[in-house]
Motif scaffolding. Sequence first.
Motif, PDB file in Angstrom:
ATOM      1  N   VAL A   1     -31.052  27.843 -50.770  1.00 44.30           N
ATOM      2  CA  VAL A   1     -31.531  27.006 -51.428  1.00 44.30           C
ATOM      3  C   VAL A   1     -30.996  26.157 -52.746  1.00 44.30           C
ATOM      4  O   VAL A   1     -30.719  25.179 -52.753  1.00 44.30           O
ATOM      5  N   LEU A   2     -30.239  27.531 -53.310  1.00 41.63           N
ATOM      6  CA  LEU A   2     -29.730  26.629 -54.694  1.00 41.63           C
ATOM      7  C   LEU A   2     -28.256  26.630 -54.444  1.00 41.63           C
ATOM      8  O   LEU A   2     -27.510  26.412 -55.480  1.00 41.63           O
ATOM      9  N   HIS A   3     -27.580  26.685 -53.311  1.00 42.97           N
ATOM     10  CA  HIS A   3     -26.154  26.878 -53.391  1.00 42.97           C
ATOM     11  C   HIS A   3     -25.424  25.752 -53.683  1.00 42.97           C
ATOM     12  O   HIS A   3     -24.397  25.459 -53.874  1.00 42.97           O
ATOM     13  N   ASP A   4     -26.222  24.248 -53.709  1.00 44.05           N
ATOM     14  CA  ASP A   4     -25.535  23.025 -54.056  1.00 44.05           C
ATOM     15  C   ASP A   4     -25.937  22.706 -55.246  1.00 44.05           C
ATOM     16  O   ASP A   4     -25.705  21.379 -55.593  1.00 44.05           O
ATOM     17  N   VAL A   5     -26.286  23.469 -56.277  1.00 43.23           N
ATOM     18  CA  VAL A   5     -26.834  23.101 -57.549  1.00 43.23           C
ATOM     19  C   VAL A   5     -25.729  22.346 -58.294  1.00 43.23           C
ATOM     20  O   VAL A   5     -26.016  21.596 -59.122  1.00 43.23           O
ATOM     21  N   GLY A   6     -24.542  22.751 -58.147  1.00 45.97           N
ATOM     22  CA  GLY A   6     -23.197  22.363 -58.833  1.00 45.97           C
ATOM     23  C   GLY A   6     -23.224  20.879 -58.410  1.00 45.97           C
ATOM     24  O   GLY A   6     -22.460  20.225 -59.417  1.00 45.97           O
ATOM     25  N   LYS A   7     -23.730  20.280 -57.458  1.00 48.09           N
ATOM     26  CA  LYS A   7     -23.442  18.852 -57.392  1.00 48.09           C
ATOM     27  C   LYS A   7     -24.366  18.179 -58.393  1.00 48.09           C
ATOM     28  O   LYS A   7     -23.926  17.014 -58.549  1.00 48.09           O
ATOM     29  N   THR A   8     -25.258  18.756 -58.948  1.00 46.47           N
ATOM     30  CA  THR A   8     -25.691  18.037 -60.230  1.00 46.47           C
ATOM     31  C   THR A   8     -25.060  17.636 -61.372  1.00 46.47           C
ATOM     32  O   THR A   8     -25.354  17.032 -62.406  1.00 46.47           O
ATOM     33  N   ARG A   9     -23.754  18.395 -61.200  1.00 45.37           N
ATOM     34  CA  ARG A   9     -22.850  18.225 -62.571  1.00 45.37           C
ATOM     35  C   ARG A   9     -21.831  17.211 -62.032  1.00 45.37           C
ATOM     36  O   ARG A   9     -20.790  17.096 -62.852  1.00 45.37           O
ATOM     37  N   LEU A  10     -21.699  16.681 -60.963  1.00 43.61           N
ATOM     38  CA  LEU A  10     -20.461  15.764 -60.405  1.00 43.61           C
ATOM     39  C   LEU A  10     -21.121  14.303 -60.790  1.00 43.61           C
ATOM     40  O   LEU A  10     -22.126  13.956 -61.040  1.00 43.61           O
ATOM     41  N   ASP A  11     -20.111  13.385 -60.560  1.00 43.87           N
ATOM     42  CA  ASP A  11     -20.044  11.843 -60.688  1.00 43.87           C
ATOM     43  C   ASP A  11     -20.822  11.463 -59.586  1.00 43.87           C
ATOM     44  O   ASP A  11     -20.084  11.602 -58.352  1.00 43.87           O
ATOM     45  N   PRO A  12     -21.995  10.921 -59.630  1.00 43.18           N
ATOM     46  CA  PRO A  12     -22.652  10.538 -58.548  1.00 43.18           C
ATOM     47  C   PRO A  12     -21.899   9.486 -57.825  1.00 43.18           C
ATOM     48  O   PRO A  12     -21.944   9.147 -56.646  1.00 43.18           O
ATOM     49  N   THR A  13     -21.132   8.690 -58.345  1.00 42.70           N
ATOM     50  CA  THR A  13     -20.463   7.391 -57.575  1.00 42.70           C
ATOM     51  C   THR A  13     -19.472   8.237 -56.836  1.00 42.70           C
ATOM     52  O   THR A  13     -19.171   7.743 -55.456  1.00 42.70           O
ATOM     53  N   ILE A  14     -18.733   9.219 -57.118  1.00 40.94           N
ATOM     54  CA  ILE A  14     -17.808   9.743 -56.414  1.00 40.94           C
ATOM     55  C   ILE A  14     -18.344  10.591 -55.239  1.00 40.94           C
ATOM     56  O   ILE A  14     -18.103  10.551 -54.194  1.00 40.94           O
ATOM     57  N   LEU A  15     -19.514  11.378 -55.563  1.00 41.07           N
ATOM     58  CA  LEU A  15     -20.288  11.956 -54.411  1.00 41.07           C
ATOM     59  C   LEU A  15     -20.832  10.861 -53.467  1.00 41.07           C
ATOM     60  O   LEU A  15     -20.925  11.527 -52.347  1.00 41.07           O
ATOM     61  N   GLY A  16     -21.062   9.861 -53.849  1.00 38.00           N
ATOM     62  CA  GLY A  16     -21.708   8.923 -52.792  1.00 38.00           C
ATOM     63  C   GLY A  16     -20.641   8.202 -52.002  1.00 38.00           C
ATOM     64  O   GLY A  16     -20.992   7.474 -51.089  1.00 38.00           O
ATOM     65  N   LYS A  17     -19.459   8.381 -51.948  1.00 28.95           N
ATOM     66  CA  LYS A  17     -18.307   7.848 -51.349  1.00 28.95           C
ATOM     67  C   LYS A  17     -18.185   8.211 -49.857  1.00 28.95           C
ATOM     68  O   LYS A  17     -17.766   7.400 -48.978  1.00 28.95           O
ATOM     69  N   GLY A  18     -18.862   9.480 -49.623  1.00 30.46           N
ATOM     70  CA  GLY A  18     -18.822   9.857 -48.322  1.00 30.46           C
ATOM     71  C   GLY A  18     -17.189  10.321 -47.974  1.00 30.46           C
ATOM     72  O   GLY A  18     -16.664  11.009 -48.906  1.00 30.46           O
ATOM     73  N   ARG A  19     -16.635   9.863 -46.787  1.00 26.53           N
ATOM     74  CA  ARG A  19     -15.380  10.358 -46.512  1.00 26.53           C
ATOM     75  C   ARG A  19     -14.260   9.483 -46.989  1.00 26.53           C
ATOM     76  O   ARG A  19     -13.028   9.885 -47.176  1.00 26.53           O
ATOM     77  N   ASP A  20     -14.612   8.399 -47.817  1.00 30.12           N
ATOM     78  CA  ASP A  20     -13.648   7.482 -48.406  1.00 30.12           C
ATOM     79  C   ASP A  20     -13.150   7.960 -49.726  1.00 30.12           C
ATOM     80  O   ASP A  20     -13.544   7.211 -50.706  1.00 30.12           O
ATOM     81  N   VAL A  21     -12.532   8.924 -49.784  1.00 24.91           N
ATOM     82  CA  VAL A  21     -12.417   9.730 -51.021  1.00 24.91           C
ATOM     83  C   VAL A  21     -10.922  10.203 -51.240  1.00 24.91           C
ATOM     84  O   VAL A  21     -10.205  10.355 -50.159  1.00 24.91           O
ATOM     85  N   SER A  22     -10.434   9.828 -52.651  1.00 25.32           N
ATOM     86  CA  SER A  22      -8.865  10.180 -52.751  1.00 25.32           C
ATOM     87  C   SER A  22      -8.778  11.642 -53.130  1.00 25.32           C
ATOM     88  O   SER A  22      -9.721  12.492 -52.898  1.00 25.32           O
ATOM     89  N   SER A  23      -7.471  12.225 -52.956  1.00 24.10           N
ATOM     90  CA  SER A  23      -7.313  13.712 -53.247  1.00 24.10           C
ATOM     91  C   SER A  23      -8.083  14.165 -54.907  1.00 24.10           C
ATOM     92  O   SER A  23      -8.405  15.158 -54.757  1.00 24.10           O
TER      93      SER A  23
END
Length: 227
Positions: A83-105
């Motif tokens: 349940v807690l495996h993805d808590v690190g996503k709370t520390r990411l830039d939501p703009t980048i996280l919301g790009k889906g597959r359209d991401v740079s390296s």
Amino acid sequence: MPYRQQRQLPWEADHHAPTITNFGDQVFGALPQNLWRQIEPHFVKDVALRQHSSRLGALTAFLGHHAGQEDSGWLERLAEAAVLHDVGKTRLDPTILGKGRDVSSADLDHIRNHAPLGAELLETHGGEPFGLAAIVARYHHEAHDGSGYPHGLIGDAVPQEARIVALCDVYDALRSPRSYKHAMEHDHAMRIILGGDNRTRPQQFDPYLLAVFERHSAAIAKLYHRN
């Protein structure tokens, strides 16, 4: 709510029958306040992530049990860690996280950092009781063939709990709708997990767990549907 109160596991032990569960909500509701404050805004806002995390608790406990683990306390800790495996996503830039597959390296490197960030968050604000959850957060994107991250571990060097969560995580990701794809039916997801496609290879999973997953395919489909 005190941590480590007795909770119903997300499956029916007597007949191994999947049951509807609120296990994920129980985990979140029992977190220490200092930890919950760190992640609450994100998990309240991102309903999809919260639902994904809750489903992973049920899937992981089920797979762990059928892989031969009979200790209900260990299975509960494993499900909680899932349940807690993805808590690190709370520390990411939501703009980048919301790009889906359209991401740079560079974006991809940022997203992949959620694994160590999640482990650090759990270690710092949860402490020793969340040691297993921190392990799962750090290693759930490692792969059996060494192609994963953040360390490129191979085979049994990946903790068993992380190997279990990793397989369930990919299954749920395939089954779930995303901004860039539709949700897959169970049979389609199983074909990809067992046969591979341009993003997923069966070699990335523990072969024993993969065989257990295939053997209990029908029950997993039912569990997913009910959760």
